[in-house]
Design an enzyme around this catalytic site. Structure first.
Site, PDB file in Angstrom:
ATOM      1  CD  GLU A 109      -2.899  -1.146   2.303  1.00  0.00           C
ATOM      2  OE1 GLU A 109      -4.077  -1.463   2.069  1.00  0.00           O
ATOM      3  OE2 GLU A 109      -2.499  -0.865   3.447  1.00  0.00           O
ATOM      4  CB  CYS A 122       2.951   7.512   3.343  1.00  0.00           C
ATOM      5  SG  CYS A 122       3.569   6.401   4.601  1.00  0.00           S
ATOM      6  CB  CYS A 129       7.284  -4.900   8.439  1.00  0.00           C
ATOM      7  SG  CYS A 129       8.634  -4.036   9.278  1.00  0.00           S
ATOM      8  CB  CYS A 133       6.667  -2.399  15.970  1.00  0.00           C
ATOM      9  SG  CYS A 133       8.343  -1.991  15.402  1.00  0.00           S
ATOM     10  CB  CYS A 136       3.276  -1.775  13.591  1.00  0.00           C
ATOM     11  SG  CYS A 136       3.263  -1.401  11.837  1.00  0.00           S
ATOM     12  CB  CYS A 358       1.031   5.973  11.555  1.00  0.00           C
ATOM     13  SG  CYS A 358       1.483   7.593  11.064  1.00  0.00           S
TER      14      CYS A 358
HETATM   15  N1  SAH Z   1       9.836   0.712   9.755  1.00  0.00           N
HETATM   16  C1  SAH Z   1       9.870   2.141   9.770  1.00  0.00           C
HETATM   17  C2  SAH Z   1       8.816   2.817   8.904  1.00  0.00           C
HETATM   18  C3  SAH Z   1       7.388   2.283   8.957  1.00  0.00           C
HETATM   19  S1  SAH Z   1       6.341   2.703  10.280  1.00  0.00           S
HETATM   20  C4  SAH Z   1       9.802   2.648  11.189  1.00  0.00           C
HETATM   21  O1  SAH Z   1       9.618   1.845  12.086  1.00  0.00           O
HETATM   22  O2  SAH Z   1      10.004   3.833  11.410  1.00  0.00           O
HETATM   23  C5  SAH Z   1       5.963   4.405  10.219  1.00  0.00           C
HETATM   24  C6  SAH Z   1       5.610   4.960  11.592  1.00  0.00           C
HETATM   25  O3  SAH Z   1       4.289   4.565  12.040  1.00  0.00           O
HETATM   26  C7  SAH Z   1       6.557   4.454  12.670  1.00  0.00           C
HETATM   27  O4  SAH Z   1       6.918   5.471  13.559  1.00  0.00           O
HETATM   28  C8  SAH Z   1       5.702   3.435  13.368  1.00  0.00           C
HETATM   29  O5  SAH Z   1       6.196   3.115  14.619  1.00  0.00           O
HETATM   30  C9  SAH Z   1       4.366   4.124  13.383  1.00  0.00           C
HETATM   31  N2  SAH Z   1       3.262   3.232  13.728  1.00  0.00           N
HETATM   32  C10 SAH Z   1       3.188   1.904  13.529  1.00  0.00           C
HETATM   33  N3  SAH Z   1       2.009   1.413  13.968  1.00  0.00           N
HETATM   34  C11 SAH Z   1       1.301   2.449  14.437  1.00  0.00           C
HETATM   35  C12 SAH Z   1       0.000   2.575  14.993  1.00  0.00           C
HETATM   36  N4  SAH Z   1      -0.809   1.528  15.124  1.00  0.00           N
HETATM   37  N5  SAH Z   1      -0.401   3.799  15.388  1.00  0.00           N
HETATM   38  C13 SAH Z   1       0.399   4.870  15.215  1.00  0.00           C
HETATM   39  N6  SAH Z   1       1.628   4.815  14.662  1.00  0.00           N
HETATM   40  C14 SAH Z   1       2.101   3.619  14.295  1.00  0.00           C
END
Ligand code: SAH
Length: 385
Positions: A109, A122, A129, A133, A136, A358
């Site tokens: 996406e 974006c 991935c 995390c 996420c 995000c």
């Molecule tokens: N792998 C990279 C880029 C992808 S995530 C990174 O970790 O930075 C882009 C951003 O969205 C990151 O800061 C991530 O931690 C955040 N993010 C992921 N899941 C989220 C969620 N459920 N709510 C808000 N932000 C989130």
């Protein structure tokens, strides 16, 4: 789950794979070599570059500055392709999301966020991935592979197609900024990201300045220096916790590259100074990382780094094991940071109604068997090891 499991190397993506070969994603030197091999003079490669990256042409027949015979030859052996759009959605707030289908059937996406003074794309760097995390959604997707340079560039070119910005207008552009914040960890796919971004920044093509490009990493420490030196793009770091104890749990990569190492790499990031600060992203999770003491600790941790903080209210997804902090807790956290000299805007969620915010990205039509889907979901909900 051990940290080292996340660093595995993935099979390279097919770059257009079978014939005819996709010219998108070839560096200037590669394109020149390709054209030289056809026995054409070097200036033809330059003309072709201009058609592909400044004019957005996809049909060789339209490349009228090239000789007819040469165009016909190109059409036989090559193509200028974008990923296929499987689904395009628009949010109530104007945010757009494209689900792209790649040549091997995998999907990623990409999201466009319009704002008053700019429009930000974006961009995804991987299918899925490996970082897992905990907050996420993308981390619950089982299938993972790196995107090729063509697939990364394709996202940018597709957005330009959509907004009909070939050649890019000087005013009122819809696509002005790029954030590598979509699906995947860009610094685990550095070579392809670097190749794609160098093409994006090329003055005779897409010409998006490195100042308008931000790469976001969860903290792949060994790649940060090189990224700054070679690409010079803005850096965003997904901090999300101010102690190793909490960060180990919610960003498992921290077990490999703990806070101390991460912050040292930030201090050393090339070109960091006050005018060009590092953005620290911090997702606000109720009862996990949102206390006033943690805000004060953040001030201490970041005191010698030119920094700004983006507080991101947690965006929920089905089965997510967290809740967003209350608006009062977010507000209080931001106020403490501000009093400590840290700019801390709270990021307004965009495109939530189409799951474009995000951390919500995950190929909706991810073709997994039901049992696999359940297993993936369970993995996402499992309490951190
Ligand atoms: N792998 C990279 C880029 C992808 S995530 C990174 O970790 O930075 C882009 C951003 O969205 C990151 O800061 C991530 O931690 C955040 N993010 C992921 N899941 C989220 C969620 N459920 N709510 C808000 N932000 C989130």
């Amino acid at each position: 789950m051990s940290g080292s499991q996340h660093a595995q190397v993935f099979a390279p993506a097919p770059d257009g794979g079978e014939e005819p070969r996709n010219l998108v994603g070839l560096s200037r030197a590669e394109l020149a070599a390709e054209i030289a091999a056809l026995g054409e003079p070097a200036f033809r490669a330059k003309q072709l570059w201009h058609w592909i990256y400044a004019r957005g042409a996809t049909d060789f027949a339209a490349m009228t500055s090239l000789g007819k015979a040469f165009r016909a030859r190109l059409a036989q052996g090559y193509r200028v392709a974008r990923p296929e759009t499987a689904v395009a959605q628009e949010s109530r707030d104007g945010t757009r999301k494209w689900l792209l289908r790649l040549d091997d059937g995998q999907e990623v996406e990409c999201v466009h966020i319009p704002e008053a003074e700019r429009g930000t794309l974006c961009v995804s760097s991987q299918v899925g991935c490996t970082l897992t995390c905990r907050f996420c959604h993308t981390g619950t997707q089982r299938l993972v592979r790196n995107l090729s340079a063509a697939e990364i560039l394709g996202q940018v070119m597709l957005a330009r197609d959509h907004f009909q910005e070939w050649p890019s207008p000087s005013e009122d552009r819809q696509l002005t900024n790029i954030v590598m914040m979509g699906m995947g960890e860009p610094l685990y796919n550095y070579d392809n990201i670097a190749k794609a971004l160098k093409i994006v920044m090329d003055h005779e093509g897409l010409a998006i300045s490195r100042r308008r490009i931000t790469l976001s990493t969860a903290g792949v420490v060994p790649m940060m220096q090189r990224c700054g030196e070679e690409l010079g793009v803005n850096l965003a770091v997904s901090l999300h916790a101010v102690s190793d104890e909490v960060r180990d749990r919610i960003v498992p990569l921290n077990r490999k590259y703990p806070l101390k190492e991460l912050l040292a790499a930030c201090r050393a990031y090339p070109g960091v100074h006050n005018a060009r600060r590092i953005t620290f992203e911090y997702v606000m999770l109720k009862g996990v990382n949102d206390s006033p003491a943690e805000a004060r600790e953040m001030i201490r941790l970041l005191k010698d780094i030119p920094a700004k903080v983006n507080l991101i209210p947690f965006n929920p997804w089905p089965g997510a094991p967290f809740e967003c902090s209350s608006p009062e807790a977010v507000e209080a956290f931001a106020r403490i940071l501000l009093a400590g000299g840290l700019a801390a805007p709270v990021r307004r969620p965009r495109g939530q109604d189409i799951m474009a915010a995000c951390g919500q990205l995950k190929s909706a039509s991810e073709r997994l068997k039901k049992t696999e889907r359940e297993a993936a979901k369970a993995a996402g909900c499992r309490s951190p090891a």
